[in-house]
Design an enzyme around this catalytic site. Sequence first.
Site, PDB file in Angstrom:
ATOM      1  N   GLU A 252       0.890  -1.169   0.000  1.00  7.39           N
ATOM      2  CA  GLU A 252       0.000   0.000   0.000  1.00  7.39           C
ATOM      3  C   GLU A 252       0.918   1.206   0.000  1.00  7.39           C
ATOM      4  O   GLU A 252       1.521   1.557   1.013  1.00  7.39           O
ATOM      5  CB  GLU A 252      -0.921  -0.035   1.238  1.00  7.39           C
ATOM      6  CG  GLU A 252      -2.169   0.816   1.076  1.00  7.39           C
ATOM      7  CD  GLU A 252      -1.941   2.273   1.395  1.00  7.39           C
ATOM      8  OE1 GLU A 252      -1.741   3.058   0.435  1.00  7.39           O
ATOM      9  OE2 GLU A 252      -1.946   2.627   2.572  1.00  7.39           O
ATOM     10  N   CYS A 286      -1.793   9.063   2.516  1.00  9.79           N
ATOM     11  CA  CYS A 286      -1.517   8.545   1.172  1.00  9.79           C
ATOM     12  C   CYS A 286      -2.665   8.816   0.215  1.00  9.79           C
ATOM     13  O   CYS A 286      -2.448   9.022  -0.985  1.00  9.79           O
ATOM     14  CB  CYS A 286      -1.211   7.051   1.235  1.00  9.79           C
ATOM     15  SG  CYS A 286      -2.529   6.061   1.970  1.00  9.79           S
TER      16      CYS A 286
END
Length: 485
Positions: A252, A286
């Site tokens: 991720e 993110c």
Amino acid sequence: MSLLDGATWSGLIFTGQWTSGAGATYQAIEPASDRTLGEVGQASAEQARWAARRAAQAQREWAATPAFERAAVLTRAAALFREHTEEIVEWITRESGSTKGKSHSEAQAAVAECSEAAALATAPYGELLHSTQPRISVERRVPAGVVAVISPFNFPLILSIRSVAPALALGNAVILKPDPRTAVCGGVLIARVFQEAGLPEGVLQMLPGGPEVGGALIDAHEVRIVSFTGSTAAGRAIGAQAAKSLTRTHLELGGNSALVVLGDVDVEAAASCGALGNYLHSGQICMAVGRHIVHESIYDEYVAALGKTADSLTVGDGFRQDVNLGPIIDDKQLAHVKDLVERSVAAGARLVTGGTHQGRFYRPTVLADCTADTPAYREEVFGPVACVRKFTDVDEAVRLACESEFGLALGILSADLALAAAIADRVPAGIVHINDQTVNDDPNAPFGGVLSSGWSRVGGQRANLESFTETQWMTFRAAPPLHSL
């Protein structure tokens, strides 16, 4: 009882019991004030290799433990996270530079993730298959073995427990390597919770350390899965290293998410979505909005509304003040944000507001008239910087949204839901939110990106089952047949 009483863990690592690291320690520093909050042990590569061997031994017994007993441990962990919410919120706020609201969301998410994992432990884990032979044919999921979880600083509790909890529930052992900057709320806290919840020794270990510790875990043949959250550059290196031993990875990684704003929206509401998605936790997320792609008919109004919102936000010490944004995590990241903004203005972007800081407290910033070559528009900022660019028609909006190496999250704001869905079909993204900003999360939903934002998914029963187990085909006959060649 204090869950995080330093007398239990100060200067130590966790291998099932609290023990000495390699000799050195990490200081837990409050980024808002530079105060030292405590210290954790620093593991070595050799300790990581030893931990992998210990985890493999402990995992066999844990996998053989009845699923309902594993579920009970996760349920007790959820209760402990809930019981100690205020203590947890204080630590997250101070150690990661959060606001208290963001810290509460992490504590609540930990409860939800453990509750979801408890249900996962006893969920169906296979299915019957038709067979060409007179036998029972079964596809089932079995524990992978040892899972290494390498987690970041920005949401240290959520981004650790999201992998730790389901991996444990499914019968794996876990070695957690938290970011040294947030090793208490991203590591010590989780170790203490599962220690109090009755998890058998060695099934969960917590090893703060640098790249050498992560590298040793990736190379250890006992480790069969690496779940990593962090930068794309680091993810590429981890993926390449893990491939040598055919170790599975869940990566991720970074993002530079687009918020596409069509001309039929309420501009004030749209700007509020853009501000939340861009400035939450000072943009250190993110899936934060990195690129505001706005129809030309409302472009000036949107820029003005976003700038007005940015000007109204307060920045400061989230532990001691009621503020909207806390500090940037450290001086290195602050310098990165400052450099991107300065280079973007020099390249022609218009500074609408912000662009200044006092210490690590960086003002929410709006850059208008951005192009594909604007550094802060092109790169992941990981700071409170909004880059706004206009488009004329849907095809151009799609082209601009696709103009990125990343594919994590996408937001589309429009009164025309069919048109928004059609745009979503044309833009690569692991997550799409129509009529909302990009920073969203649910414990039962799959999370992850495409392209340079990574691969695989964590979250939700199906994704977690696939991510933390192996597929096995098994058949049963009533008696061995008499075969002839």
